[in-house]
Design a protein around this motif. Sequence first.
Motif: not given
Lengths: 395, 409
Positions: A144-158, A169-176
């Motif tokens: 839970d405490a891993v930063s979003d920036a790290d996840l994006l840095a590891w992503a290589d969608e193409h 990453p799985n982009w999702v709607e955030r619950k209010t």
Amino acid sequence: MFRGYHAVFITLFAVACSKLEPAAPAEDSLLDGPVEGLSNEEHLRFLRGDVAFNDEVFHADNGLGPVFVATRCGSCHAGDGPGHPSTTLTRFGQSDANGNTYLDQGGPQVQHRAVPGVAPEVLPDNAPSARFLPPLNTGLGFLDAVSDADLLAWADEHDADGDGISGRPNWVERKTYSPLRADAVEQAGQVIGRFGRKGAVYDLLQQTANAYNQDIGVVSQFEPIDPYTHEEQDPEIAAATVHDVVFYLRTLKAPIQRDKDNPDVIAGEAVFHTIGCGNCHRAELRTGPSPIAALAHRDFRPFTDLLLHDMGPGLDDGYTEGSASSAEWRTPALWGLGLFPDSQGGTYFLLHDGRAHSIAEAIDLHGGEGQAARDAYQALPASDRDKLLRFLQSL
Amino acid sequence: MKHALALLFALCVGAAAAQIDSTLLVSPPAPDSTRTPALNMDAVYNRPFLTFDKIPVSLGGYVEAKVQHLGTDGVNDGTSFALQRMTLFVASSIHRRIKFLSEIELEEGGKEIAIEFAALDLEFHPLLNLRGGIVMNPIGAFNQNHDGPKWEFNDRPLMAVRMLPATWSNVGFGVFGKRSSGPWTFGYEAYLTNGFDASIIGNSEDRTSLPAAKRNAERFTESSNGMPLTTAKVAVRHQRFGEIGISTMGGVYNQFQVDGLVLDKRRRVDVIAIDVNTGIKPWGTSLIGEWAWVMVDVPATYTQQYGSAQRGGFLDIVQPLYKGTILGFADAVLNLAVRGEYVDWNVGTFRETNTRIGDEVWAIAPAISFRPVPGTVLRLNYRHERAVDVLGNPPSVTGGLQFGISSYF
């Protein structure tokens, strides 16, 4: 009158009793227990959450159902480990990124059990569906405490680097009701999900409130729609209890590796990385800031990148969540793998629905982005395969 | 509570006019029932009572307390003291063939107060007695024969109190009788009472639990569903070989209709039990055991956590080591004992995997007991217990020492 020999007798009695009592299992043989370094106040809250998670049983008189999957949180996560086929969930109603089209027919989950006198739900004909084995609980606070920036840095969608791995990453709607992370990255109003088999759940509050609602049929102020009547109802559980359970899940320790100095285990990890397993099952992650000091800025080894990967047609059940395709699955963490049978009745039930009954079988069922690693594994000499399996069992 | 006891006492004194039947309201306890013609069913009267000249009321009771230091998987809560229960008996012979007896139990220092027995017995014939009031359903042997001072162990058997609901009392009526011929004694009991409710498959134990129904005190004033619980037992004793009893209890447990509207099908709970009380005469060894099967109609659409079948039992072996004067007590006895027990809370297999469902426990408890007089016991137990969860994962292990006292007064 109390005399000195009374104290001696009481001391001897207490010592004798302690010696006659069973010893504690080795800490590295258990998946449950709190992370080291919690304060006394945090220990107290952990215990409150532990009781709510493992001991609070729901029945017809205190909010169960009337349609449900399980009667308490702990029944799907024995010893905070992964689930068993008897507690598998069936999700349905979504086959692509366009959302769930069966919400008016009981989606996204079948509550296949019911209190006496009530008919449980059944899977609608022709609905896209998949069976999900309840996941491992331990170490969730670190993930839970891993930063979003790290996840994006590891992503290589193409797959820009051409290694055949294209995590995203799985982009999702955030619950209010879910607070936005301090370092959150948003894209078109969506946030990065990281929990659940499809990575469609944003945080542990959403995971917990949703589990109470969809698994036990308990409505809360967070998820007030009853899965049976599909109507809004008064909360059946206090918000404080839900938060205590979230705290409990956040502060469960990370599984401890065993035999890590064993030469075969060390060699097995080298094989793991050589054949490419570590491209998705990323060994080392680091947490960012956290209000829980024991979780902040820590290196840990979960063997996941928390990203979605296409696992090929063999694991494509035709159902999905969030923006994932039906063939995409969030890389499951491998920590604790060697202890899974102690939570699953002595047998392995691996992959998203428990179809694999051994680690080797789970590897053999990898396809898509995992196929190259699988092929490399199958081409290994038997001794290297054994070392790899030995390493995985040590986790 | 004090007012209730005073009122009960006054009623007993006021209603009784005849002399007490001294053959039933005995002064000394009977520590070894294998040596008397009494059957287990007589346990309710087979207790020490204080009798008073010209007052047709007998009083008695027992108390149980223990200290224990138990740990589970390396974690213990330290030393813990408990007054498990204090029970008061009030009995009266209203007529030579009309008797009343009550048993009021205060458990855990008064946290729970229960009338466990309060029944009037009318004898028409030795083989035909009518009993009405709050009765102890004669399922197995322990339910009726549960007084602490009679046992060498600090804890009651798991099978008796956590699988079966001892002490299980209900309001109802029934008949019983007994006949002896030579070395043989035959007895029977049959009752219709209020019974269980749906809590046996909807409770905080997260398993089928007959004892969960004990929490519903309304069963002493009305049935949960209008369907009586039937309990029946037959027992036979040979003076030399001891006693064997077979009992059954069953009825509808759920509220299948309300105001004439059908809510569910009628779902039954049924229990069969066998109890044995025997001994090895030359050695003075006594063997007491009980085994029971529970069958519950659990809806197929309910969770498998709640099993439709349970089974379990216990065996106590008690070996006197020394009889004679100890510490100035002329008839003292020092015993060595061991209890083995087992309960499978959920007999069956998982539908999804066809593998065996776990949720079982077994325990062994060696003990040393000292009886300065027959109705008083000091007991030191070591307990080792292994409990497996519903999936059959590695067991949690509990162990430790228990020391306790129990005595009639």
